[in-house]
Design a protein around this motif. Structure first.
Motif, PDB file in Angstrom:
ATOM      1  N   LYS A 117       0.838  -1.221   0.000  1.00 53.00           N
ATOM      2  CA  LYS A 117       0.000   0.000   0.000  1.00 53.00           C
ATOM      3  C   LYS A 117       0.862   1.255   0.000  1.00 53.00           C
ATOM      4  O   LYS A 117       1.887   1.314   0.690  1.00 53.00           O
TER       5      LYS A 117
ATOM      6  N   HIS B 101      -6.339   9.096   2.447  1.00 43.02           N
ATOM      7  CA  HIS B 101      -6.612   9.599   3.798  1.00 43.02           C
ATOM      8  C   HIS B 101      -7.771  10.592   3.873  1.00 43.02           C
ATOM      9  O   HIS B 101      -7.762  11.488   4.730  1.00 43.02           O
TER      10      HIS B 101
ATOM     11  N   ASP C 252      -3.852   4.911  -0.738  1.00 45.91           N
ATOM     12  CA  ASP C 252      -4.640   5.591   0.292  1.00 45.91           C
ATOM     13  C   ASP C 252      -4.566   7.103   0.089  1.00 45.91           C
ATOM     14  O   ASP C 252      -3.486   7.639  -0.171  1.00 45.91           O
TER      15      ASP C 252
ATOM     16  N   GLU D 112      -8.265   3.895  -1.425  1.00 52.00           N
ATOM     17  CA  GLU D 112      -8.773   4.052  -0.055  1.00 52.00           C
ATOM     18  C   GLU D 112      -9.105   5.509   0.243  1.00 52.00           C
ATOM     19  O   GLU D 112      -8.268   6.390   0.082  1.00 52.00           O
TER      20      GLU D 112
ATOM     21  N   HIS E 216      -7.976  -2.224   8.682  1.00 46.97           N
ATOM     22  CA  HIS E 216      -6.906  -1.251   8.914  1.00 46.97           C
ATOM     23  C   HIS E 216      -6.167  -1.681  10.173  1.00 46.97           C
ATOM     24  O   HIS E 216      -6.783  -2.236  11.091  1.00 46.97           O
TER      25      HIS E 216
ATOM     26  N   MET F 174     -12.843  -1.538   5.666  1.00 48.03           N
ATOM     27  CA  MET F 174     -11.581  -1.646   6.420  1.00 48.03           C
ATOM     28  C   MET F 174     -11.707  -1.037   7.821  1.00 48.03           C
ATOM     29  O   MET F 174     -11.096  -0.032   8.136  1.00 48.03           O
TER      30      MET F 174
ATOM     31  N   GLU G 294     -11.714   3.213   8.172  1.00 47.49           N
ATOM     32  CA  GLU G 294     -10.870   3.269   9.376  1.00 47.49           C
ATOM     33  C   GLU G 294     -11.346   4.305  10.381  1.00 47.49           C
ATOM     34  O   GLU G 294     -10.872   4.309  11.523  1.00 47.49           O
TER      35      GLU G 294
HETATM   36 MG    MG Z   1      -6.107   4.745   5.422  1.00 48.31          MG
END
Ligand code: MG
Length: 423
Positions: free
Chosen positions: A193, A242, A240, A266, A342, A313, A292
């Motif tokens: 990742k 975020h 990802d 993600e 996660h 996740m 997450e």
């Molecule tokens: Mg993440």
């Protein structure tokens, strides 16, 4: 020292030897009989006596003590800063009760906080640590690994992906992406990742508006293309963001990355508005992964119901713990949706998560951190006598409980200054 050894210290070898010196042969037989007998507990009389905690880096570690010299360990992450008094409050709810009724104690704590924030955030992150410690304790008391308490396992080994943690470097290049991908592949991982969000990207026009500029979009594509080029078509790659971008960017990047065949993209946008995720997921063949920062199974209900996500996740050290993690996996399974937790905890949290991953059918993959291999703190703070990861898989522990112990002496070096440490 393990619980088992500690329990044995009740009847020390010295005491037995002194008492039975004239009957040496009988004494040896007695010792063997003790070895054959369960040292873990007398479950019917097991009671919680105390809950203590310590704070290391971004984690809360809790230890639940009993009247029978066995204990349980658990970890909470991310939403745990400043939660010492929550731990004390939860401890007061638990004291005097049997730790074996894990789901009931979870409900006791959750319902005690109905008006105190028990729907999400710090309350649930601390509850996750406590709930995990209860499973560890129940497993030790009944001499079963946690996955067995969760109904048994679908698999012996849990596949993990290597989070490259390139975000710790300033503006990683395409070469950095390629090198990190190759390094993970060479360590035996078959999934990797990367992080695409960069707050200080010089091509970013505005700090508060998170529409990626054309140059940022190109940078993201080039970085992942370099990683794909380095490892070939059969290694899984995830990216990802975020939750830092807007819907315009999410649509653009998900479409653009389609030729790279990601395992998932993600959280391109924050996850509060799952109807936006529905639009994104419907607009692309890139699988979208979310979760997450969601709490409890309730946090996943709507997104699954409307088909807003392709993969969930949850973070099991944050979303409510192991039982809640299993509920989320089972809920996702009703929608034929894979479960890919996660994981930013220590190896204690990693193994705790692995028990849940073993015990649900739709497990896809679990997060693993590249810094586990480089930062000595992670070795110092736990005790485990097996191999942590082998060729991209964690072998699920067969020991009673989680199978990984906290090493308090090792932890003390890293304890957060000014915070109580298992006092
Ligand atoms: Mg993440």
């Amino acid at each position: 020292m393990t619980n088992n050894n500690s329990r044995r210290s009740f009847i020390t070898t010295t005491a037995i030897a002194a008492a039975l010196a004239p009957l040496a042969t009988f004494g040896q037989g007695y010792e063997k009989a003790i070895d054959r007998t369960s040292k873990m507990s007398s479950p019917a009389n097991l009671k919680i006596t105390k809950v203590k905690c310590g704070y290391i880096r971004g984690s809360l570690f809790v230890k639940i003590y009993t009247n029978q010299d066995i204990w349980g360990c658990g970890e909470g992450v991310d939403a745990v800063a400043g939660t010492y008094h929550l731990v004390k409050f939860f401890g007061a709810v638990l004291e005097g009760k049997s730790p074996l009724n894990v789901h009931r104690l979870f409900e006791d704590i959750r319902k005690a906080g109905f008006f105190r924030g028990a729907q999400s955030g710090m309350y649930i992150a601390v509850l996750s640590a406590i709930e995990t410690a209860l499973w560890d304790l129940a497993g030790k008391a009944l001499e079963l690994p946690v996955y067995q308490l969760l109904g048994g396992k679908f698999r012996d080994k849990v596949r993990v992906y290597c989070d490259t943690a390139l975000y710790q470097r300033n503006l990683p290049t395409t070469d950095d992406f390629a090198a990190a991908a190759l390094s993970a592949k060479n360590m035996g991982f078959n999934a990797i990742k990367f992080d695409l969000d960069q707050a200080n990207d010089p091509n970013k026009y505005d700090q508060y508006n998170w529409t990626a500029s054309p140059a940022e979009l190109q940078r993201m594509y080039d970085q992942l293309a370099a990683a794909r080029q380095a490892v070939g078509p059969t290694i899984d790659i995830c990216a990802d963001m975020h939750g830092r971008y807007d819907a315009v960017t999410a649509h653009a990047i998900a479409k653009r990355l389609e030729p790279l065949n990601l395992m998932w993209l993600e959280e391109p946008v924050p996850a509060e508005n799952v109807e936006v995720y529905k639009l994104i997921a419907d607009s692309t063949t890139t699988p979208i992964c979310v979760g997450e920062n969601q709490y409890l199974a309730y946090g996943f209900r709507r997104m699954l119901e409307i088909g807003a996500v392709d993969i969930v996740m949850p973070d099991l050290q944050k979303c409510g713990g192991l039982g809640e993690g299993q509920r989320i996996a089972n809920l996702a399974n009703l929608y034929y949706t894979p479960f890919a937790p996660h994981m930013v905890a220590s190896f204690l949290g990693a193994m705790a998560s692995a028990h849940v991953c073993a015990a649900v059918p739709n497990f896809l993959i679990l997060e693993w951190q590249s810094y586990f291999h480089t930062d000595p703190m992670f070795r110092d703070i736990v005790s485990y006598d097996g191999e942590w990861v082998n060729s991209g898989y964690i072998t699920v522990s067969e020991k009673p409980g989680i199978g990984v112990e906290m090493n308090e002496a090792g932890m003390k070096k890293y304890a957060l200054p000014g915070m109580p440490f298992f006092e």
